[in-house]
Design a protein around this motif. Structure first.
Motif, PDB file in Angstrom:
ATOM      1  N   UNK D  98       0.823  -1.197   0.000  1.00  0.00           N
ATOM      2  CA  UNK D  98       0.000   0.000   0.000  1.00  0.00           C
ATOM      3  C   UNK D  98       0.855   1.244   0.000  1.00  0.00           C
ATOM      4  N   UNK D  99       1.718   1.362   0.999  1.00  0.00           N
ATOM      5  CA  UNK D  99       2.578   2.541   1.070  1.00  0.00           C
ATOM      6  C   UNK D  99       3.515   2.553  -0.123  1.00  0.00           C
ATOM      7  N   UNK D 100       3.989   1.345  -0.486  1.00  0.00           N
ATOM      8  CA  UNK D 100       4.899   1.258  -1.629  1.00  0.00           C
ATOM      9  C   UNK D 100       4.254   1.786  -2.894  1.00  0.00           C
ATOM     10  N   UNK D 101       2.993   1.441  -3.088  1.00  0.00           N
ATOM     11  CA  UNK D 101       2.318   1.874  -4.309  1.00  0.00           C
ATOM     12  C   UNK D 101       2.224   3.402  -4.356  1.00  0.00           C
ATOM     13  N   UNK D 102       1.839   3.971  -3.238  1.00  0.00           N
ATOM     14  CA  UNK D 102       1.733   5.433  -3.194  1.00  0.00           C
ATOM     15  C   UNK D 102       3.090   6.082  -3.448  1.00  0.00           C
ATOM     16  N   UNK D 103       4.102   5.485  -2.869  1.00  0.00           N
ATOM     17  CA  UNK D 103       5.434   6.079  -3.031  1.00  0.00           C
ATOM     18  C   UNK D 103       5.911   5.929  -4.471  1.00  0.00           C
TER      19      UNK D 103
END
Lengths: 479, 169, 99, 632
Positions: D98-103
Motif C-alpha cells: 500500500x505505502x509502496x504503491x503510493x510512493x
C-alpha cells in the motif's frame, strides 16, 4: 610370470585419450589468427571428451590395478574442468594475438586437462604426482605464452620456480608415505604402517604441494602475480581448473587418512583455511587492479572451501564439491567478464575503470554484479548456499571457531566485492572502457550461461547438491 | 668398509650440494651438481640399486646436466661481472632450513621406533633387474605411459618457450 | 650404517637445496637447487626400498628422474625466454608484479 | 483462499525489475513508470483480495501456505521455498504494497528528468520483491534471502546519486553496519539448524512449545543472535548509525525503505519468532530495554538536528525503539500496530518533506525554512497531520498505538519504565513542534518556490487520510483484544496484571493531555520565538549571559527546558554518533585496510620471499604435525 598387460581397461581413461588425441592433432594444425583451425579442433575435442562423461557416469570404471578409479567424483570434476576449458577458449579467441600460431596454445591446454583428469581419478600418489606435473608444465608455458609481454614472462618464471619447489616438497611427502607404508596408494593411509611416525609428516608435505595448487596461504604468493602476468584467458583457467583438481585430490586424501595422519591433515586444513580467509580478504581490500582483487578473492574462496575438508563426516564432501561447482560458475564468470572487458587493452584493468559501466553496457554490468554478489555469498545466488553448506558442515563437525572467522571474513569481503558493483552502477558517465564489443560474441554467450547457472544454483540448489553428494558417496559414508 | 664409504660419499655429497649453493658462477654450480650426481650414483650402488646408479649417470649426468651447461654457455652468463649473489642475512635463513633438515633427521634417528620398527641392518635383497622391468610394465604400466605424456607436453612447452618471441612456427 | 643414516643424508641434502633456493638469485642456480631437492628425494626412496620394501622404490626413482628431466627442459626454455625479454636472470630485479 | 495464487504477489515486482533493469534503455520514461506501477499495483490488488477472504474466514483458517519446492535437503533437514501468508504477513504485505504503491506514484513525479529514472524504478521494484520475499517466507533461510536482498537494494538506492561522495559513503556505511547485524543473524540461523534441524517457522513454533526446559538457553541464544540482525536492519542503538546518513538517498527511497518498510523488518522478524521469544523472558527484557534506550536517545538526537530529513530519520529510529518496547513487553500485536501507524505517518512525513525540499529547490536545512504554509497549503496540511500523528495527538493514529505501548510497558515492567517511555513520547512531541517552524512564521528562503505537481501532493494526502483513521485498528480502547490484535492472534506470555481499567483510563487521559501540551509549547517556541531559540542555540556556551539578559517567562521556560535538552541532544548526536560509533566503524575499517596494506607489503614481488613463505610454511606445518603426533 604375470601377464604383461594386466587389467588395463583403457575405457576408464576415455576422456583423457580423446583429449590426448586432440592435443597431438593440434600440434600439426597450422595457420594463425581467426582463420586458424586450432580453436574449432580444440573445442570439438573438449566437447567430445565432455560427451564421454555421461557415458562413464555411475560405472565407477577401475583400471590399471586400481591406479585409476573413474568414479562419479572424478567425472563431476572432469565435467567442471572441461567446461572451464571451454570458457577459457572463448576468452582466448579474443585475447590471443592474431599473428601467433595458436595450435600449441590449445594443445598445451588440452595436455593440462589430461593431467587434471588423471589427478582427479588417481588412486595412487605417484599417478597424482604425474598428473600434477603434466598440468603444471603445460600451465607454466601457457602463462608465458605471449613472450613479448614482460609481465607474462615474469609470471611464468615465478610460477615455474615456485611450482617446482612445491612439487619437490610433494615428492618428499610421497617418499615418506612410501617409507611409512610401503605403498604409494591413497588407501595406504588407512593401512597399518611400518613406520607410522612418518605418516603425519608425509601427509603435511603432500598438503603443501596441493596447497600450492589451490593457492592457500602461506603457499599462495604466486597467485596474484601469475594471474596478473598471464594472458587473461590463461588466468581465467588457472583461477578455477587446478583448484578443482587439487581439491578433489585433497578430498580423497582426507577421506583415506586415519589416525595421526588424519590429525595432521586436519590441523593443516584448519591453519590454511584461517590464514587464507585472513590474507585473501584483507589483501583484496586495497587492490586497485581488478585481476589482483580477484586473485586474492580466489585465495579467500579456497579458504572457505577448506572448511569442508576436516568436516567430511558432517557432509563436508558434498559441501566441498557443491562449493567447487558454484565456484566454477561464479569465478569463471567473473574472470570471463574481466576478459571480455579488458580485451585488446594494454595494462591491467583497474576497478575504477569500470565506472559507469552500467549505463554503457548494462548486460555486462549486470553479469559482473551477479558474480560479485555470488562471491560475497548473498542469496539468492549459488554463492550463498555454497557457503551455507560448508559452514553448516563445519559447525556440525565442531569447527565453530573456524566458521566464526569465516563469517567475519564474509563480512569483510563485502567491502571489495560490492565496491565493484557500486563503481559500475556509479557515475553515469565514467571515463574508462570505451569501445566495448557490440553484438553477441562467444565469450558473451559463455558469460550469459555462467550468470544463469550462478543464479540457478541459488534458486534450485537441490539438484546440484544431489549430484555433488552423489559424487563422493563413499567419503560421506566412510567417515 | 661400507661404513667408511658411506661417510666418505656423504661428506662429498654435502660438500657438492653446498658448493652448488655457494659458488658464485653458475657454471661452477653446474659442475658441482655434476659432482653431486656422481656421488649419488655411488650411494645408489651402496644401496644395491645398480640400475638406478646407471640411470643416474646416463640420464642425469649425461643428459640433464649437459643441457644446463649448454644453457649457461648459450646465455653467456660468465661474462657478466660476478655480482654478489649472496645476501647478507640470508645465510641465517639457510642455516635455519638446514638445521630443520638435520633436526628432522635426528628425530628420525633417535625417536623411539614405534612398534619396534626396523632400525637398519635388515636389508632387503636387491631385486633382480628383470623384476623391475616386469613391475614397470605390469603393475606400473600407467605411470610409465604417463611419463611419456609428460615428456611430450614438456617437449611442446620447451619448444614454445625457447622459440624467439615474434616467430610463427 | 642403517636406514636412518641414509634418511638423514637425504633430508640434509633436501634442506640444503631448499636453503639454496631461498638465498640464491640466479634463475639457473635456482633450477640447480631444485635438482638437488629431487635427488635428495630419490636417495630417500632408494634407502626405503633397500631397507624396507624392495624393488618398487627404484621404479619411483626412474619416474622422478624423467620428471626432473622434463622440468629441466621446460625450465631452461623459460629461462632462455626470460633472458631474452628481461636481459637478466637475477630474480631480485624481476619484480614488476607485486602488491 | 487459493495458496497457488501466492506467487502472484511476488512475480510482478520481479518482472518489473527485469523489464526495467534489462530493457529499460529502449523504453520511454512513461512506459518505465507504468511498468513499475503495475509491478506494485497488481500484487496490491491480489493482497487485498486475500485480505477480504481472510477476514471472512474463521481465525484458525487464516493461514495460506504453499511450498513451491524443496530448496535443499540434507537428511532430515530441509529448507523449502515456501510462502506463508498468515495475518501477520498479511498486515506487513499490505503496509509494503500500500505505502509502496503510493510512493511509486510519488516517485513518478519526484524523479522526473533524473538521468537514472529507469535505474531508480528497477531498484524500487527489486526492493519490493525482496521485501515481500522477506515477509512471505515460511522459514528463516528464505527470510534471510529477502533480508539480504533489501539490504542490497537499500545500499544501491542510498548511493543512487553517486556523484556525491557523501552518498557513496553513506551507502557503504549502511551496508557495513547491517553486515554486523547479519553476522549475528547468520550465526543464529546456523545455531538453529544445529540445535533443531529445522528453520521452518511452523516447526520452530512447535519446538518452542514442546522442547524441554533445558533447551531454553539455546533458544535464548538463538533469538538473541537473530535479534542482532534485527538491530542492524531496524537501526537500533548502537547499530543505528547508518540510518541518518542513509538520507543521502532520494526522498522516496527514504520514505519507502528507511521510513515505512525495510527498517521495520526487524520488528516483523521478532514477531515471527514470538513463540520462541515467549520462552525466554530475559531476551524480552533485553529487547524492551534496548528499544527504550533507542527511543529516548534517538528522540533527543532528533531534537538536535538541523536537517529536515535527518530529524525524520532519528524520529524513525526512536519510533522503532517504541515498537521494540512493545515486542519486549510481549505485546506483539501492539508492536505491529505501531508499525502500521508509523509506516503510514512516517511515509507521509517523508513524502511531504520531499515536496517541501522540492519547493525550496533542494534545500534541506531547517534554518532556511519557514512560512511555507501559504505557498504549499496542501502539503503543509498533510505534513502537519503527520506530525500530530507522530506526536500522538488524539484522535490520530499515533495516539492509539503509543498510548497502548506505554500502558503495556507499565503493566509489564512497572512505573519507572513507564516514566522513561513517557519522557520519550514527550521528547517526540518536542521535536514535532520544532518542525512546525517550517510552515509558520516568516519566509526564510530566497527565490521563487517551485510548486510541486499533483503527483507530489496526492500520495501524501492519501496517507494523511490514513494517518487520521488508522487508529481504528486499535479500537476498542482499553480492551485486551483490539481489532488488529484479534486479527493477528498472537499468543503472549502471561502477565500478572494487578492494575484495573481505572488506572489505564486515567493514564490515557493524562497522556492525551500532556503530549498535546508539550507539542503546543514546543510549536509556540519554535514558531513564535524561533529567532530566540536560535540565538539560544548559538549562545549556548554563554548561557550565563543569557540569564543576565533577562527573558520573560517563556524565555526562562525555553532556557530551562531547551538548554539542557539541547545539550544532551547535541551530545548524543555529535559525540556518541560521530565520535564513538562512527569511530568504531571507521576504526575497524582502518585496521582492516592497514592489515591489507601490510599483507601487500609482504607481497614484494621477489621470488625469494615467496619461496621462503612456502618453505617456512612447510616447516611450520611439519613441526606442528610432528608435535601433535607426540614425536617431539
Amino acid at each position: 610370470m604375470a601377464p604383461i598387460f594386466q587389467d588395463v581397461n583403457l575405457y576408464c581413461l576415455l576422456p583423457e585419450l580423446v583429449l590426448l588425441t586432440g592435443a597431438v592433432v593440434l600440434l600439426f594444425v597450422r595457420g594463425a589468427g581467426r582463420g586458424s583451425a586450432a580453436l574449432p579442433v580444440a573445442a570439438t575435442t573438449v566437447i567430445v571428451a565432455l560427451a564421454a562423461v555421461p557415458l562413464l557416469w555411475g560405472e565407477r570404471a577401475v583400471g590399471f590395478g586400481g591406479m585409476i578409479v573413474k568414479d562419479n567424483g572424478a567425472l563431476l570434476a572432469q565435467a567442471l574442468l572441461l567446461i572451464t576449458a571451454l570458457v577459457s577458449f572463448a576468452a582466448a579467441a579474443d585475447a590471443l594475438p592474431e599473428r601467433k600460431n595458436n595450435g600449441e596454445y590449445y594443445s598445451l591446454l588440452l595436455f593440462s586437462l589430461v593431467g587434471m583428469g588423471i589427478m582427479t581419478a588417481a588412486g595412487d600418489l605417484l599417478v597424482i604426482f604425474l598428473g600434477m606435473e603434466i598440468l603444471a608444465l603445460s600451465l607454466y608455458v601457457l602463462v608465458g605464452f605471449l613472450k613479448v609481454v614482460r609481465a607474462g614472462m615474469e609470471g611464468a618464471v615465478k610460477y615455474f620456480l615456485l611450482g617446482s619447489v612445491a612439487s619437490a616438497v610433494f615428492l618428499l611427502g610421497l617418499a615418506l608415505t612410501y617409507g611409512a607404508t610401503g605403498s604409494t596408494q591413497l588407501v595406504a593411509f588407512t593401512a597399518p604402517a611400518t613406520m607410522p611416525a612418518l605418516l603425519p609428516a608425509a601427509a603435511v608435505l603432500l598438503v603443501v604441494g596441493l596447497g600450492f595448487k589451490i593457492a592457500a596461504p602461506p603457499f599462495h604468493m604466486w597467485a596474484p602475480d601469475v594471474y596478473e602476468g598471464a594472458p587473461i584467458s590463461v588466468a581465467t583457467y588457472i583461477s578455477v581448473a587446478p583448484k578443482i583438481a587439487a581439491f578433489v585430490v585433497l578430498l580423497r586424501l582426507a577421506g583415506e587418512s586415519a589416525g595421526p595422519g588424519r590429525e595432521a591433515l586436519t590441523g593443516a586444513f584448519v591453519f590454511m583455511s584461517v590464514a587464507g580467509m585472513a590474507v585473501g580478504n584483507l589483501a583484496a581490500l586495497r587492490q586497485t587492479s581488478l585481476v589482483r582483487m580477484l586473485a586474492y578473492s580466489g585465495i579467500a574462496q579456497a579458504a572457505y572451501i577448506l572448511i569442508g575438508l576436516p568436516a567430511l563426516s558432517a557432509g563436508g564432501a558434498a559441501a566441498v564439491s557443491f562449493y567447487l561447482l558454484v565456484y566454477m560458475f561464479m569465478n569463471l564468470g567473473a574472470f570471463a567478464s574481466l576478459a571480455h572487458l579488458s580485451r585488446r587493452r594494454t595494462g591491467t584493468l583497474r576497478i575504477d575503470d569500470l565506472a559507469g559501466l552500467a549505463s554503457r553496457a548494462p548486460g555486462h554490468a549486470f553479469a559482473l554484479a551477479v558474480f560479485m554478489i555470488a562471491l560475497t555469498g548473498i542469496p539468492p545466488t549459488g554463492g550463498f548456499f555454497a557457503k551455507f553448506y560448508v559452514f553448516k558442515a563445519g559447525i556440525q563437525a565442531g569447527y565453530l571457531g573456524v566458521v566464526l572467522v569465516a563469517v567475519v571474513a564474509t563480512v569483510v569481503s563485502c567491502f571489495y566485492y560490492l565496491r565493484v558493483v557500486m563503481v559500475m552502477y556509479g557515475e553515469e558517465g565514467g571515463a574508462g572502457l570505451r569501445g566495448l564489443p557490440a553484438g553477441v560474441t562467444m565469450l558473451g554467450a559463455a558469460i550469459g550461461v555462467m550468470v544463469v547457472m550462478t543464479i540457478l544454483t541459488g534458486i534450485l540448489p537441490e539438484r546440484f547438491l544431489q549430484a555433488a553428494s552423489a559424487a563422493f558417496p563413499l567419503l560421506a559414508a566412510g567417515m | 668398509m661400507e661404513t667408511a664409504i658411506f661417510w666418505g660419499l656423504s661428506f662429498c655429497a654435502v660438500a657438492a650440494a653446498l658448493a652448488v649453493v655457494f659458488l658464485r658462477q653458475a657454471v661452477n654450480g653446474v659442475m658441482s651438481l655434476l659432482a653431486l650426481m656422481l656421488v649419488m650414483a655411488g650411494l645408489y650402488l651402496l644401496l644395491g640399486a645398480q640400475l638406478v646408479a646407471l640411470f643416474q649417470l646416463i640420464v642425469y649426468a649425461g643428459a640433464v646436466l649437459v643441457l644446463f651447461v649448454l644453457v649457461v654457455m648459450l646465455l653467456n652468463l660468465e661474462r657478466k661481472p660476478a655480482r654478489p649473489l649472496l645476501y647478507p642475512g640470508k645465510p641465517a635463513v639457510a642455516s635455519l632450513l638446514a638445521l630443520c633438515g638435520a633436526g628432522f633427521a635426528a628425530i628420525l634417528r633417535w625417536a623411539p621406533p614405534p612398534g619396534g620398527g626396523p632400525m637398519g641392518g635388515a636389508v632387503k635383497p636387491a631385486p633382480p633387474i628383470e623384476q623391475l622391468a616386469i613391475d614397470l610394465f605390469t603393475e606400473r604400466l600407467l605411470i610409465f605411459e604417463l611419463t611419456s605424456v609428460l615428456l611430450l607436453a614438456a617437449a611442446v612447452g620447451a619448444i614454445v618457450m625457447s622459440r624467439k618471441a615474434g616467430d610463427l612456427s | 650404517m642403517t636406514l636412518y643414516h641414509f634418511l638423514g643424508l637425504g633430508l640434509l641434502l633436501f634442506a640444503i637445496g631448499a636453503a639454496g633456493f631461498v638465498i640464491r638469485n640466479n634463475a639457473v642456480v635456482l633450477l640447480l637447487c631444485i635438482e638437488i631437492m629431487l635427488n635428495a628425494v630419490n636417495l630417500i626412496l632408494a634407502s626405503f626400498a633397500r631397507y624396507l620394501y624392495g624393488a618398487e622404490g627404484q621404479i619411483f626413482i626412474f619416474i622422478i628422474m624423467t620428471v626432473a628431466a622434463a622440468e629441466a627442459a621446460v625450465g631452461l626454455g623459460i629461462v632462455i625466454a626470460l633472458h631474452r625479454g628481461h636481459g637478466t636472470l637475477a630474480m631480485n630485479r624481476i619484480k614488476d608484479l607485486k602488491g | 483462499m487459493n495458496p497457488d495464487c501466492l506467487w502472484l504477489l511476488l512475480a510482478p515486482p520481479a518482472l518489473g525489475f527485469l523489464v526495467n533493469g534489462l530493457m529499460g534503455r529502449r523504453l520511454p520514461a512513461s512506459i518505465t513508470a507504468a511498468v513499475a506501477l503495475a509491478a506494485v499495483g497488481l500484487p496490491l490488488a491480489v493482497a487485498l483480495g486475500f485480505l477480504l477472504e481472510m477476514t471472512a474466514a474463521p481465525p484458525e483458517a487464516r493461514v495460506v501456505a504453499t511450498s513451491l519446492y524443496t530448496w535443499l535437503s540434507d537428511g532430515d533437514f530441509q529448507v523449502r521455498v515456501g510462502l506463508l501468508l498468515d495475518p501477520l504477513a498479511m498486515v506487513m504485505s499490505l503496509v509494503v504494497l500500500g505505502i509502496g504503491f503510493l510512493i511509486h506514484i510519488y516517485s513518478v513525479g519526484y524523479m522526473e528528468g533524473d538521468v537514472g529514472y529507469r535505474r531508480f524504478f528497477a531498484y524500487m521494484n527489486l526492493f519490493v520483491f525482496f521485501m515481500l520475499l522477506l515477509v512471505l517466507a515460511d522459514n528463516l533461510v528464505l527470510t534471510f534471502c529477502g533480508w539480504e536482498g533489501v539490504g542490497l537494494c537499500s545500499y544501491l538506492l542510498i548511493g543512487f546519486w553517486h556523484e556525491r561522495k557523501s552518498a557513496c559513503d553513506a551507502g557503504r556505511k549502511a551496508f557495513i553496519v547491517n553486515r554486523v547485524g547479519d553476522f549475528g543473524f547468520i550465526l543464529g540461523i546456523l545455531l538453529t539448524i544445529t540445535a533443531f534441524q529445522t528453520v521452518d517457522y511452523g516447526e520452530l513454533a512447535e519446538i518452542a512449545a514442546t522442547a524441554p526446559g533445558d533447551a531454553s538457553p539455546i533458544i535464548a541464544l538463538m533469538v538473541l543472535l537473530i535479534f542482532m540482525g534485527a538491530m542492524g536492519k531496524s537501526a537500533q542503538f548502537p547499530l543505528h548509525v547508518w540510518l541518518p546518513d542513509a538520507m543521502e538517498g532520494p526522498t522516496p527511497v527514504s520514505a519507502l525503505i528507511h521510513g515505512a518498510t525495510m527498517v521495520n523488518a526487524g520488528v516483523y522478524l521478532m514477531c515471527r519468532l514470538s513463540p520462541l521469544l515467549n520462552r525466554c523472558p530475559e531476551v524480552l527484557l533485553v529487547i524492551a530495554v534496548l528499544g527504550l534506550v533507542t527511543a529516548l536517545y534517538a528522540a533527543l538526537a532528533a531534537l538536535g538536528q538541523r536537517d529536515l530529513k535527518r530529524i525524520l530519520a532519528y524520529s524513525t529510529i526512536s519510533q522503532i525503539g517504541f515498537m521494540f518496547v512493545a515486542v519486549g513487553s510481549g505485546m506483539y500485536a501492539l508492536g505491529i500496530f505501531h508499525l502500521v501507524t508509523h509506516g503510514i505517518f512516517k511515509g507521509l512525513l517523508f513524502l511531504a518533506a520531499g515536496a517541501v525540499i522540492h519547493t525550496l529547490g533542494g534545500e534541506q536545512d531547517l534554518g532556511r525554512m519557514g512560512g511555507l504554509f501559504r505557498e504549499i497549503p496542501a502539503v503543509a496540511v498533510a505534513f502537519l497531520a503527520g506530525l500530530l500523528a507522530l506526536a500522538g495527538v488524539f484522535p490520530l493514529a499515533g495516539f492509539f498505538s503509543k498510548d497502548a505501548i506505554l500502558w503495556g510497558g507499565f503493566q509489564r515492567f512497572g512505573a519507572s519504565f513507564w516514566i522513561v517511555s513517557l519522557s520519550g513520547a514527550l521528547l517526540t512531541a518536542l521535536y514535532c513542534g520544532k518542525l512546525f517552524g517550517v510552515f509558520f512564521g516568516p519566509r526564510r528562503d530566497e527565490g521563487p518556490p517551485h510548486r510541486p505537481g499533483a503527483l507530489l501532493i496526492w500520495p501524501p494526502a492519501v496517507l494523511a487520510l490514513g494517518a487520521l483513521i488508522a487508529g481504528v485498528l486499535g479500537l476498542p480502547m482499553f480492551a485486551q483484544d483490539t481489532l488488529l490484535s484479534r486479527f493477528l492472534g498472537f499468543a503472549s506470555p502471561a502477565v500478572a496484571s494487578g492494575q484495573g481499567h481505572e488506572l489505564e483510563v486515567i493514564m490515557t487521559v493524562f497522556q492525551g493531555m500532556v503530549i498535546p501540551a508539550f507539542l503546543a509549547a514546543s510549536a509556540y517556541l519554535f514558531v513564535r520565538r524561533r529567532r530566540r531559540m536560535e540565538e539560544l542555540e548559538r549562545a549556548f556556551p554563554r548561557a550565563a549571559a543569557f540569564l543576565a539578559d533577562g527573558f520573560g517567562l517563556d524565555k526562562l521556560n525555553a532556557l530551562l527546558l531547551a538548554t539542557p535538552l539541547r545539550g544532551a541532544a547535541r551530545f548524543s548526536a555529535r559525540i556518541i554518533d560521530n565520535r564513538i560509533i562512527d569511530g568504531a566503524v571507521n576504526g575497524v575499517g582502518w585496521a582492516a585496510m592497514r592489515a591489507g596494506r601490510l599483507l601487500a607489503l609482504l607481497q614484494t614481488g621477489e621470488l625469494r620471499h615467496y619461496a621462503l613463505s612456502i618453505l617456512a610454511g612447510a616447516v611450520a606445518l611439519l613441526g606442528a604435525a610432528l608435535y601433535a603426533a607426540g614425536i617431539f
